[in-house]
Design a protein around this motif. Structure first.
Motif, PDB file in Angstrom:
ATOM      1  N   UNK A   1      18.293  27.352  51.290  1.00 49.55           N
ATOM      2  CA  UNK A   1      18.796  26.666  50.069  1.00 49.55           C
ATOM      3  C   UNK A   1      18.403  25.669  49.470  1.00 49.55           C
ATOM      4  N   UNK A   2      17.621  24.807  50.207  1.00 52.42           N
ATOM      5  CA  UNK A   2      17.101  23.507  49.443  1.00 52.42           C
ATOM      6  C   UNK A   2      15.981  23.849  48.508  1.00 52.42           C
TER       7      UNK A   2
ATOM      8  N   UNK B   1      15.549  25.278  40.849  1.00 55.30           N
ATOM      9  CA  UNK B   1      16.554  25.385  39.935  1.00 55.30           C
ATOM     10  C   UNK B   1      17.448  26.820  39.937  1.00 55.30           C
ATOM     11  N   UNK B   2      17.409  27.391  41.084  1.00 53.77           N
ATOM     12  CA  UNK B   2      17.925  28.862  41.340  1.00 53.77           C
ATOM     13  C   UNK B   2      19.311  28.576  41.276  1.00 53.77           C
ATOM     14  N   UNK B   3      20.118  29.254  40.372  1.00 54.60           N
ATOM     15  CA  UNK B   3      21.541  29.186  40.699  1.00 54.60           C
ATOM     16  C   UNK B   3      22.241  29.501  41.840  1.00 54.60           C
ATOM     17  N   UNK B   4      22.997  28.510  42.114  1.00 50.33           N
ATOM     18  CA  UNK B   4      23.577  28.553  43.567  1.00 50.33           C
ATOM     19  C   UNK B   4      24.337  29.626  43.787  1.00 50.33           C
ATOM     20  N   UNK B   5      25.035  30.611  43.045  1.00 44.55           N
ATOM     21  CA  UNK B   5      25.565  31.675  43.274  1.00 44.55           C
ATOM     22  C   UNK B   5      24.287  32.674  43.769  1.00 44.55           C
ATOM     23  N   UNK B   6      23.330  32.724  43.199  1.00 41.98           N
ATOM     24  CA  UNK B   6      22.227  33.723  43.546  1.00 41.98           C
ATOM     25  C   UNK B   6      21.834  33.155  44.787  1.00 41.98           C
ATOM     26  N   UNK B   7      21.611  32.066  45.105  1.00 40.04           N
ATOM     27  CA  UNK B   7      21.202  31.585  46.664  1.00 40.04           C
ATOM     28  C   UNK B   7      22.377  32.117  47.600  1.00 40.04           C
ATOM     29  N   UNK B   8      23.448  32.032  47.190  1.00 37.88           N
ATOM     30  CA  UNK B   8      24.727  32.375  48.245  1.00 37.88           C
ATOM     31  C   UNK B   8      24.428  33.900  48.513  1.00 37.88           C
TER      32      UNK B   8
ATOM     33  N   UNK C   1      25.351  20.160  46.263  1.00 45.18           N
ATOM     34  CA  UNK C   1      26.935  20.234  46.444  1.00 45.18           C
ATOM     35  C   UNK C   1      27.642  21.375  45.748  1.00 45.18           C
ATOM     36  N   UNK C   2      26.986  22.025  44.775  1.00 40.42           N
ATOM     37  CA  UNK C   2      27.537  23.288  44.293  1.00 40.42           C
ATOM     38  C   UNK C   2      27.316  24.497  45.206  1.00 40.42           C
ATOM     39  N   UNK C   3      26.172  24.491  46.074  1.00 38.71           N
ATOM     40  CA  UNK C   3      25.846  25.463  47.039  1.00 38.71           C
ATOM     41  C   UNK C   3      26.608  25.445  48.092  1.00 38.71           C
TER      42      UNK C   3
END
Length: 112
Positions: A6-7, A13-20, A57-59
């Motif tokens: 995730x880092x 700048x990947x959206x945290x929801x896409x990373x999740x 912090x959002x991820x």
């Protein structure tokens, strides 16, 4: 399968929801392969990378949700690292010797 992910997405700048969603896919592939996945939250960044913390912090709540909903172990590296500069090298991103030791011990406890 120890997953610390995730880092780089936060930096890029990947959206945290896409990373999740990517993490969930990794977890599903591991389970389908009869491999036991263990997720970790992303440590906060310091020094020159501190500007990316808002995404981290959002991820992290999303990573916690993936672990919970998938019923797998979670290593909370956000809590383990805190905001200490001692846990990373000069760039505030990559773990120092102390940070690597902390990661190793945290994952070790999770898999025992």
């Amino acid at each position: 399968l120890l997953i610390l992910y995730g880092a780089n997405d936060a930096i890029r700048g990947v959206d945290p929801q896409d990373t999740a969603n990517s993490l969930r896919a990794i977890v599903q592939m591991a389970k389908n392969n009869k491999t036991i996945p263990v997720l970790a939250t992303t440590p906060q960044m310091t020094k020159t990378h501190e500007a990316h913390n808002s995404k981290v912090l959002r991820l992290n709540p999303l990573i916690r949700e993936v672990a919970s909903s998938e019923g797998i172990a979670l290593v909370d590296l956000e809590a383990e690292f805190g905001t200490s500069d001692d846990m990373t090298i000069f760039d505030g991103l990559h773990p120092s010797d102390l940070g690597n030791q902390t990661i190793a011990f945290a994952f070790s406890e999770a898999v025992q």
